[in-house]
Every structure is written in C-alpha cells, then in structure tokens.
Design a protein around this motif. Structure first.
Motif, short mmCIF file in Angstrom:
data_model
loop_
_atom_site.label_atom_id
_atom_site.label_comp_id
_atom_site.label_asym_id
_atom_site.label_seq_id
_atom_site.Cartn_x
_atom_site.Cartn_y
_atom_site.Cartn_z
N SER A 165 0.64 -1.23 -0.36
CA SER A 165 0.27 -0.13 -0.05
C SER A 165 0.79 1.65 0.01
O SER A 165 0.48 2.16 -0.73
N THR A 223 3.86 1.60 -0.63
CA THR A 223 5.27 2.11 -1.95
C THR A 223 4.90 1.45 -3.34
O THR A 223 5.11 2.16 -4.37
N ASN A 224 3.17 1.02 -3.66
CA ASN A 224 2.35 0.76 -4.45
C ASN A 224 2.90 -0.01 -5.30
O ASN A 224 2.79 -0.06 -6.77
N SER A 227 4.42 -2.75 -7.04
CA SER A 227 3.61 -3.53 -8.39
C SER A 227 3.63 -5.46 -8.22
O SER A 227 2.83 -5.64 -9.33
N ALA A 250 -6.98 3.10 -4.83
CA ALA A 250 -6.12 1.42 -5.15
C ALA A 250 -6.68 0.82 -4.02
O ALA A 250 -6.75 0.07 -4.16
N ASN A 251 -6.91 1.13 -2.28
CA ASN A 251 -7.33 0.37 -1.42
C ASN A 251 -8.43 -0.45 -1.25
O ASN A 251 -8.46 -1.80 -1.41
N ARG A 307 -8.94 -3.04 -4.03
CA ARG A 307 -7.76 -3.69 -4.20
C ARG A 307 -9.04 -4.68 -2.70
O ARG A 307 -9.35 -6.06 -2.63
#
Length: 194
Positions: free
Chosen positions: A89, A91-92, A94, A163-164, A167
């Motif tokens: 989360s 550092t994003n 890959s 982003a989260n 997920r």
C-alpha cells in the motif's frame, strides 16, 4: 458470459480448495487459531479468504521447514504479511501484497537481495554466523519492521483511497466467485468424471 462466469467461479473454488488444503496442513495442530488469524488478516487488510490463507500458508510452510513451531510460524507469518500489505500500500509495490510477502519471506530465509525492491537497505555490521536459522529469520523481520516505520499501518490509514478500495473490491469479488464456484464444483466434478 454465464458460461465464462461459471468456469471462472469453478476455477476460483478449485484454487481456494488447494490453498485451504495447504493452509490446513501447515497449521494442522493449531487450526482454530490459524483460521482466526486468516479471518482477521482478510478483514483488516482487505484480502480475499484465499489470499489471506495463501500468504499465511506459504510463509508458514517455509518457516516450519526452518524449524519454527506452528505457533511461532503463524505469529511471524501474520506479522510478515501485515507488513507486506502495508508495504504494498505504502510503496504501491507492483507485485502487490503477494510479491511483498514473497520478498520478505525470502529475506527471512537468508535471500536478502529480494527485499531491496521494497526499499530496504542491507543490514549493517550484523554478524549472523553464530545465530540459528530461527533467530536469523526473527532478527531479519525485526530489521525490516524497523526500516518500515513509515509504512506500518499505511493500509489502515489509506483504506479509503481508490487503490485500496479497488484491492478490497477485488478480494470481495474473489470471495463471491469462490462461493458461486463451490456450488458449481460438484457439477463440474461429475462432468469431469464422465
């Protein structure tokens, strides 16, 4: 589309069964505690049931092979994978939580090169020669946690981010697919047998 959904659901259910089997084998003597840990990891970090069991099972399998008891392996595996989700989360990363978990687990087993991709510096001045494998793995995790002070808790802090939330949605969709697939799996098994 319905046929594709059915096939995908059956695949998800099959993958879940395989993951659950490994997880149950790794933590066979502490199954209730392990299942509760997996449920908490799923709930607190937005993972699917399969992903939580896979992360804990994969790390736990390697740690028990290294000499950890099942209880020690479950505890350290849980800490490693909570850190993995936070690092993914923060550092994003890959590779996502799975990739971060794999890198951390490899580091616990002595392969330090993989954690550089997560932004860790080499341990400085530490002599590992005289430590046993369990002590080395534990110390490596402590070093990783010390270097991750800003990342720890990032998933919780940013759980509302796009982003989260994405997920978490993927985890929820996977869980739904597993539920549908579990209903279709007996039918698919009969077709396969014929």
């Amino acid at each position: 589309p319905l046929l594709a959904l059915g096939a995908t659901s059956v695949k998800l259910a099959s993958d879940f069964e395989e993951t659950q089997s490994k997880f149950n084998t790794v933590f066979k003597d502490i199954s209730e505690q392990a299942n509760n840990t997996a449920k908490n990891l799923e709930k607190d970090f937005g993972l699917s049931s399969r992903a939580a069991m896979q992360l804990l099972g994969d790390t736990g399998d390697l740690l028990t092979g290294f000499g950890f008891t099942q209880e020690e392996a479950l505890k350290l595996s849980n800490e490693v994978n909570k850190l993995a989700v936070d690092l993914a989360s923060f550092t994003n990363f890959s590779g996502g939580a799975e990739g971060a978990s794999l890198a951390l687990t490899k580091a616990l087993l002595g392969e330090r090169e993989s954690i550089k991709s997560l932004g860790f510096a080499e341990e400085q001045g530490l002599v590992f020669k005289e430590l046993d494998r369990v002590a080395k793995a534990t110390l490596t995790f402590e070093l990783a946690a010390r270097q991750s002070v800003n990342a720890i808790g990032d998933y919780e802090r940013t759980s509302g981010s796009f982003a989260n939330q994405t997920r978490k949605l993927r985890g929820d969709i996977e869980n739904l697919g597993v539920q549908i697939g579990q209903k279709l799996l007996p039918i698919a098994q009969k077709i396969l047998n014929k």
